[in-house]
Design a protein around this motif. Structure first.
Motif, short mmCIF file in Angstrom:
data_model
loop_
_atom_site.label_atom_id
_atom_site.label_comp_id
_atom_site.label_asym_id
_atom_site.label_seq_id
_atom_site.Cartn_x
_atom_site.Cartn_y
_atom_site.Cartn_z
N PRO A 256 11.38 -9.44 2.50
CA PRO A 256 11.99 -9.41 0.96
C PRO A 256 10.76 -9.26 0.21
O PRO A 256 11.33 -8.26 -0.79
CB PRO A 256 12.23 -10.89 0.95
CG PRO A 256 12.54 -11.47 2.02
CD PRO A 256 11.62 -10.90 3.16
N ARG A 257 9.68 -9.53 0.30
CA ARG A 257 8.50 -9.32 -0.55
C ARG A 257 7.48 -8.25 -0.22
O ARG A 257 7.08 -7.19 -0.63
CB ARG A 257 7.86 -10.54 -1.16
CG ARG A 257 8.68 -11.31 -2.08
CD ARG A 257 8.34 -12.08 -3.06
NE ARG A 257 9.21 -12.97 -3.63
CZ ARG A 257 9.81 -12.68 -4.59
NH1 ARG A 257 10.11 -11.35 -5.23
NH2 ARG A 257 10.85 -13.77 -5.05
N GLY A 258 7.05 -8.71 1.01
CA GLY A 258 6.02 -7.80 1.81
C GLY A 258 4.68 -8.63 1.95
O GLY A 258 4.18 -9.45 1.18
N THR B 155 -6.60 -4.65 0.98
CA THR B 155 -6.92 -3.54 0.29
C THR B 155 -5.75 -3.36 -0.86
O THR B 155 -5.56 -2.64 -1.84
CB THR B 155 -6.58 -2.31 0.93
OG1 THR B 155 -5.45 -2.11 1.47
CG2 THR B 155 -7.81 -2.44 2.05
N GLY B 156 -4.62 -4.25 -0.83
CA GLY B 156 -3.65 -4.55 -1.68
C GLY B 156 -2.42 -3.68 -1.20
O GLY B 156 -1.41 -3.51 -2.12
N ALA B 157 -2.44 -2.98 -0.37
CA ALA B 157 -1.29 -2.31 0.40
C ALA B 157 -0.28 -3.38 0.71
O ALA B 157 -0.54 -4.43 1.26
CB ALA B 157 -1.70 -1.34 1.74
N VAL B 158 1.15 -3.00 0.48
CA VAL B 158 2.16 -3.90 0.92
C VAL B 158 2.86 -3.39 2.15
O VAL B 158 3.25 -2.06 2.47
CB VAL B 158 3.00 -3.89 -0.27
CG1 VAL B 158 4.35 -4.73 0.09
CG2 VAL B 158 2.60 -4.36 -1.61
N GLY C 9 4.26 -3.62 9.06
CA GLY C 9 3.65 -2.68 8.73
C GLY C 9 2.76 -2.02 9.70
O GLY C 9 3.05 -1.62 11.00
N THR C 10 1.48 -1.75 9.18
CA THR C 10 0.74 -0.92 10.27
C THR C 10 -0.42 -2.25 10.90
O THR C 10 -1.23 -1.67 11.79
CB THR C 10 -0.45 0.08 9.39
OG1 THR C 10 -0.94 -0.71 8.29
CG2 THR C 10 0.55 1.20 8.93
N ILE C 11 0.08 -3.23 10.60
CA ILE C 11 -1.03 -4.49 11.19
C ILE C 11 -0.34 -4.74 12.27
O ILE C 11 0.94 -5.42 12.49
CB ILE C 11 -1.10 -5.41 10.06
CG1 ILE C 11 -1.60 -5.00 8.76
CG2 ILE C 11 -2.00 -6.77 10.74
CD1 ILE C 11 -1.60 -5.93 7.71
#
Length: 159
Positions: A47-49, A54-57, A100-102
């Motif tokens: 819902p939020r991320g 680094t501040g990337a969502v 995400g990319t993690i």
């Protein structure tokens, strides 16, 4: 040496899971001679991320079905022994394979999620492991029309 013919093993029962598209993930429905398959990974959208250093969502991710080991191992964790509420953090960290990319998901990542995202993942875990699907039947409160929604993610109003 005398050989005896062995009867082939009985076919495995079809999986009772429904995929996010409402269709069974069973390949061939057990009729074509192909091996049955079971969907073990489910995509989601937070819902939020998750906000990384680094501040990337990061909003999309993947959760796999839990094994018995996934539910037993956290019980030996000292953090869980000290605070039973931490069980869900350790458990979710074991079954989420990517956000995400993690792809190095560990309890520290789950601890840094917003509370609404953790609640979403807890509910998502329950749905795919206990109920076997990510779709829910709902009724429109205005027109009483019944339809299915995919709880795996997506924005409100998007199909």
């Amino acid at each position: 040496m005398r050989r005896t013919a062995q009867a082939p093993p009985p076919p495995a029962p079809a999986a009772a899971l429904e995929g996010p598209d409402g269709r069974s993930p069973v390949a061939g429905g057990g009729r074509s001679g192909r091996r049955d398959t079971l969907r073990t990974e489910f995509g989601f959208e937070l819902p939020r991320g998750y906000v990384d250093e680094t501040g990337a969502v990061h909003r999309t991710g993947v959760m796999r079905l839990a094994t018995a080991r996934d539910e037993l191992v956290p019980l030996r964790d000292d953090r869980v022994r000290e605070n039973t509420a931490y069980l869900s953090v350790v458990l979710i960290a074991r079954v989420v394979t990517r956000i995400g990319t993690i792809d190095d998901i560990h309890p520290g990542v789950i601890e840094d999620l917003f509370a609404s995202d953790l609640a979403f993942l807890q509910d998502f875990y329950r749905r795919i492991n206990a109920e076997g699907h990510t779709r829910a039947a709902v009724t429109c409160p205005s027109c009483d029309e019944e339809f299915a929604v995919d709880l795996a993610g997506g924005r409100l109003g998007e199909s």
